[in-house]
Design a protein around this motif. Sequence first.
Motif, PDB file in Angstrom:
ATOM      1  N   LYS A 135       0.790  -1.242   0.000  1.00 29.74           N
ATOM      2  CA  LYS A 135       0.000   0.000   0.000  1.00 29.74           C
ATOM      3  C   LYS A 135       0.817   1.285   0.000  1.00 29.74           C
ATOM      4  N   TYR A 136       2.103   1.210   0.434  1.00 28.55           N
ATOM      5  CA  TYR A 136       2.908   2.432   0.478  1.00 28.55           C
ATOM      6  C   TYR A 136       4.097   2.424  -0.468  1.00 28.55           C
ATOM      7  N   GLY A 137       4.442   1.269  -1.068  1.00 30.52           N
ATOM      8  CA  GLY A 137       5.657   1.189  -1.868  1.00 30.52           C
ATOM      9  C   GLY A 137       6.875   1.436  -0.989  1.00 30.52           C
ATOM     10  N   ASN A 138       7.948   1.914  -1.605  1.00 32.08           N
ATOM     11  CA  ASN A 138       9.203   2.172  -0.894  1.00 32.08           C
ATOM     12  C   ASN A 138       9.245   3.640  -0.480  1.00 32.08           C
ATOM     13  N   THR A 139       9.191   3.887   0.826  1.00 31.43           N
ATOM     14  CA  THR A 139       9.260   5.274   1.316  1.00 31.43           C
ATOM     15  C   THR A 139      10.607   5.540   1.998  1.00 31.43           C
ATOM     16  N   SER A 140      11.631   4.797   1.577  1.00 31.83           N
ATOM     17  CA  SER A 140      13.008   4.999   2.039  1.00 31.83           C
ATOM     18  C   SER A 140      13.088   5.107   3.572  1.00 31.83           C
ATOM     19  N   GLY A 141      13.648   6.210   4.079  1.00 22.88           N
ATOM     20  CA  GLY A 141      13.861   6.318   5.532  1.00 22.88           C
ATOM     21  C   GLY A 141      12.588   6.267   6.354  1.00 22.88           C
ATOM     22  N   ALA A 142      11.435   6.468   5.718  1.00 21.33           N
ATOM     23  CA  ALA A 142      10.164   6.446   6.459  1.00 21.33           C
ATOM     24  C   ALA A 142       9.577   5.041   6.533  1.00 21.33           C
ATOM     25  N   SER A 143      10.124   4.111   5.746  1.00 21.14           N
ATOM     26  CA  SER A 143       9.411   2.845   5.572  1.00 21.14           C
ATOM     27  C   SER A 143       9.341   2.008   6.840  1.00 21.14           C
ATOM     28  N   ILE A 144      10.433   1.915   7.599  1.00 25.39           N
ATOM     29  CA  ILE A 144      10.396   1.080   8.813  1.00 25.39           C
ATOM     30  C   ILE A 144       9.484   1.687   9.889  1.00 25.39           C
ATOM     31  N   PRO A 145       9.619   2.996  10.227  1.00 21.71           N
ATOM     32  CA  PRO A 145       8.683   3.509  11.240  1.00 21.71           C
ATOM     33  C   PRO A 145       7.219   3.488  10.779  1.00 21.71           C
ATOM     34  N   MET A 146       6.976   3.667   9.467  1.00 27.00           N
ATOM     35  CA  MET A 146       5.584   3.559   8.982  1.00 27.00           C
ATOM     36  C   MET A 146       5.070   2.127   9.173  1.00 27.00           C
ATOM     37  N   ALA A 147       5.945   1.141   8.964  1.00 26.88           N
ATOM     38  CA  ALA A 147       5.529  -0.261   9.115  1.00 26.88           C
ATOM     39  C   ALA A 147       5.296  -0.596  10.593  1.00 26.88           C
ATOM     40  N   ILE A 148       6.156  -0.055  11.473  1.00 29.35           N
ATOM     41  CA  ILE A 148       5.942  -0.297  12.917  1.00 29.35           C
ATOM     42  C   ILE A 148       4.612   0.332  13.347  1.00 29.35           C
ATOM     43  N   ASN A 149       4.360   1.538  12.835  1.00 24.28           N
ATOM     44  CA  ASN A 149       3.093   2.202  13.178  1.00 24.28           C
ATOM     45  C   ASN A 149       1.888   1.390  12.707  1.00 24.28           C
ATOM     46  N   ASP A 150       2.049   0.742  11.573  1.00 20.00           N
ATOM     47  CA  ASP A 150       0.962  -0.070  11.030  1.00 20.00           C
ATOM     48  C   ASP A 150       0.572  -1.193  11.998  1.00 20.00           C
ATOM     49  N   ILE A 151       1.581  -1.893  12.537  1.00 16.36           N
ATOM     50  CA  ILE A 151       1.234  -2.981  13.469  1.00 16.36           C
ATOM     51  C   ILE A 151       0.779  -2.412  14.817  1.00 16.36           C
ATOM     52  N   TYR A 152       1.270  -1.226  15.160  1.00 16.04           N
ATOM     53  CA  TYR A 152       0.820  -0.601  16.414  1.00 16.04           C
ATOM     54  C   TYR A 152      -0.667  -0.226  16.303  1.00 16.04           C
ATOM     55  N   GLU A 153      -1.025   0.465  15.221  1.00 15.25           N
ATOM     56  CA  GLU A 153      -2.402   0.951  15.096  1.00 15.25           C
ATOM     57  C   GLU A 153      -3.397  -0.180  14.854  1.00 15.25           C
ATOM     58  N   SER A 154      -2.918  -1.299  14.292  1.00 15.24           N
ATOM     59  CA  SER A 154      -3.847  -2.417  14.086  1.00 15.24           C
ATOM     60  C   SER A 154      -3.894  -3.332  15.315  1.00 15.24           C
ATOM     61  N   GLY A 155      -3.193  -2.948  16.380  1.00 15.19           N
ATOM     62  CA  GLY A 155      -3.253  -3.704  17.636  1.00 15.19           C
ATOM     63  C   GLY A 155      -2.364  -4.938  17.656  1.00 15.19           C
ATOM     64  N   ARG A 156      -1.511  -5.088  16.634  1.00 17.47           N
ATOM     65  CA  ARG A 156      -0.648  -6.283  16.600  1.00 17.47           C
ATOM     66  C   ARG A 156       0.613  -6.130  17.426  1.00 17.47           C
ATOM     67  N   LEU A 157       1.008  -4.899  17.723  1.00 14.44           N
ATOM     68  CA  LEU A 157       2.257  -4.670  18.473  1.00 14.44           C
ATOM     69  C   LEU A 157       1.923  -4.428  19.944  1.00 14.44           C
ATOM     70  N   GLN A 158       2.356  -5.363  20.786  1.00 16.07           N
ATOM     71  CA  GLN A 158       2.039  -5.274  22.209  1.00 16.07           C
ATOM     72  C   GLN A 158       3.298  -4.953  23.020  1.00 16.07           C
ATOM     73  N   ASP A 159       3.077  -4.448  24.221  1.00 17.44           N
ATOM     74  CA  ASP A 159       4.182  -4.074  25.115  1.00 17.44           C
ATOM     75  C   ASP A 159       5.165  -5.233  25.273  1.00 17.44           C
ATOM     76  N   GLY A 160       6.427  -4.927  25.157  1.00 22.89           N
ATOM     77  CA  GLY A 160       7.481  -5.913  25.427  1.00 22.89           C
ATOM     78  C   GLY A 160       7.823  -6.807  24.254  1.00 22.89           C
ATOM     79  N   GLU A 161       7.049  -6.765  23.188  1.00 25.89           N
ATOM     80  CA  GLU A 161       7.320  -7.671  22.064  1.00 25.89           C
ATOM     81  C   GLU A 161       8.593  -7.268  21.321  1.00 25.89           C
ATOM     82  N   LEU A 162       9.323  -8.297  20.880  1.00 22.56           N
ATOM     83  CA  LEU A 162      10.619  -8.059  20.242  1.00 22.56           C
ATOM     84  C   LEU A 162      10.466  -7.824  18.738  1.00 22.56           C
ATOM     85  N   MET A 163      11.039  -6.700  18.278  1.00 19.30           N
ATOM     86  CA  MET A 163      11.057  -6.407  16.834  1.00 19.30           C
ATOM     87  C   MET A 163      12.487  -6.591  16.324  1.00 19.30           C
TER      88      MET A 163
END
Length: 333
Positions: A282-310
């Motif tokens: 959905k976002y293609g390659n957003t270079s330096g933004a791509s990893i934090p955008m992907a982390i935000n995606d799992i955070y906002e969809s409720g998949r990223l929980q406290d303490g989980e290892l990335m």
Amino acid sequence: MAYAAFRSIGAYAPSKVLSNDDLAKMVDTSDEWITKRTGIKERRIAANDEFTSDMGVKAARLAIERSGLDKSQIDMIICATISPDYFCMPSTATIISTKLGLGNITAFDISAACTGFVYTLSIAKAFIESGMKKNVLLIGAEKLSSITDYSDRGTCILFGDGAGAAVISTTDNKEEAIIDIHTGSDGEFADLLMSPNGGSGSAHDALEQEATSCYMQMKGNETFKVAVKTLTKDVIEILKENNIQASDVKHFVPHQANLRIIKAVGDALKLDDKQVVLTVEKYGNTSGASIPMAINDIYESGRLQDGELMLLDAFGGGLTWGSALVPFSPVKK
Ligand code: ACO
């Protein structure tokens, strides 16, 4: 001992969507080719008057709000970008800092292309562990549409715009700490992916300067091969050095360049599909933004929980690469 904890995440994607079908009207390509070779279906494009800093500000506001900190507690801001508001100066970080009203804090950009966010993370970790800073705001923000040649089908299908941000804070609890970060580079491969014009490296007569563009050029196929090899080697090494099994990683968050690259690295690590975070469609390659955008995606969809290892893994122009083992450690309420 001061440790660095990854406290919060935020992101922003512009509303305008550029689909594969839209691109097929601009260059000789097709939705089928792009989907099969890259996994990308669409990407976001910033408005003409929407700058990299504007996107960074929106992502940063969310990250600060979610960190539980008051903005006055942020004491450094680092922005990873290859598409700054202005080449040379001022830095995009200083513009973002002022737009956010962060005061006279340390602010600077770094240039490491798609590895930019992992590089900022390593800088924040070092500043915090040394006791020099306490709460560092990291931003990966790109308006790649401003440096993309929309007549080159080899590159224009890949890139999009967006921003991500994170707050990294000091903690004395080792359990919360970023475990390790690797960063590396090899300028021997500089010509695989570069913006050859516009800097002091492009030969021109200073008295007869023509307008130069900063368009990206890429040797896609060669880059692809080096990317798979480097990304795989890097994550295998960081896991081994820290005595962590790939199965212990909850979320593998790779740079979102190409689904085939991500799959090849995931297969090499024998990762389960549900461990692998994907936003490339959905976002293609957003270079330096791509990893934090992907982390935000799992955070906002409720998949990223406290303490989980990335496990973060990035690769980009330079060439540069980096990986990081990062537990998600928001402040306990
Ligand atoms: N549509 C249709 N055909 C195309 C397109 C297109 N958009 N682009 C290239 N082709 C053609 C080529 O001309 C070539 O045709 P030929 O066989 O007749 O010569 C054929 O497709 C194959 O071209 P390749 O370049 O070999 O295609 P490949 O499978 O390698 O895919 C791609 C190209 C998607 C660019 C891929 O190489 C890639 O993703 N590379 C890595 C990108 C990357 O990871 N970059 C690093 C990070 S980015 C950063 O740091 C800013």
